[in-house]
Motif scaffolding. Sequence first.
Motif, PDB file in Angstrom:
ATOM      1  N   ASP A 165       0.829  -1.206   0.000  1.00  0.00           N
ATOM      2  CA  ASP A 165       0.000   0.000   0.000  1.00  0.00           C
ATOM      3  C   ASP A 165       0.866   1.259   0.000  1.00  0.00           C
ATOM      4  O   ASP A 165       0.574   2.234  -0.706  1.00  0.00           O
ATOM      5  N   ARG A 166       1.931   1.252   0.800  1.00  0.00           N
ATOM      6  CA  ARG A 166       2.821   2.412   0.866  1.00  0.00           C
ATOM      7  C   ARG A 166       3.505   2.650  -0.488  1.00  0.00           C
ATOM      8  O   ARG A 166       3.616   3.792  -0.960  1.00  0.00           O
ATOM      9  N   GLU A 169       0.903   3.900  -3.043  1.00  0.00           N
ATOM     10  CA  GLU A 169       0.550   5.307  -2.815  1.00  0.00           C
ATOM     11  C   GLU A 169       1.634   6.239  -3.347  1.00  0.00           C
ATOM     12  O   GLU A 169       1.343   7.260  -3.987  1.00  0.00           O
ATOM     13  N   THR A 173       1.234   8.882  -6.484  1.00  0.00           N
ATOM     14  CA  THR A 173       1.533  10.299  -6.302  1.00  0.00           C
ATOM     15  C   THR A 173       2.498  10.788  -7.373  1.00  0.00           C
ATOM     16  O   THR A 173       2.296  11.854  -7.972  1.00  0.00           O
TER      17      THR A 173
END
Length: 221
Positions: A165-166, A169, A173
């Motif tokens: 998930d990190r 993300e 971005t």
Amino acid sequence: MEAHLRLSTATAGFPVISFGTGSLVRLPGPSITQANVYSFNTTSYDHMYEELRGKDERLYRSNGILTMLDRNRNLKWGPERFQDWVPGLPRTEHVEKGDKGAIGTEGGVVDVIITCEERCWDAVVDDLMNKGSPLNRPVHVFNVDIRDNHEEALLGGKAILDLADRLNEAAATERSVNGTAGWENGSGAARQGFDEKVPEILAEWQEKYPHLPALWTLAWL
């Protein structure tokens, strides 16, 4: 396979390919010298499940093997070996002795590889070098060291999902800000920005999960 389950059923819906790195699939048997041995790529999880249930259902249910195989057969057709994977080759329907089962339609490219044992990480990194980077595409290879038992697998699966998930993300971005041009070969601003952030992302993740030693390297497909 617990991590495969977590990632494939996550809200983000990560596309997942899972592999082994050994020469054969080995499952515990009645004794330490009587393991159940199967071949990669040609033996389905359903076949393993039915065979072991027929041999001794009480034994293989009590030791969790049937539960594990039942989970696995609902995720994919059967175990595959990483060293046999061809980067960039679209994955098609799998055939074993006339029995057909879908193993995926992925395009054969990945941005991240995660192993759960250091010797598997070594095998993956070595094999990527041996493959000679046919796609000239960067790939981040992580190892999250997880003990081989049900409880640790559950905890490790959750932690791997958090790491994914990190990373996802951060990638989203960068693509939002810099566009997607050059993402596949690592030459674009978005991909370069993401690659530079990975060590920091891993360091922050490791602070949250100090009981799960991690390794990382940037390799090439």
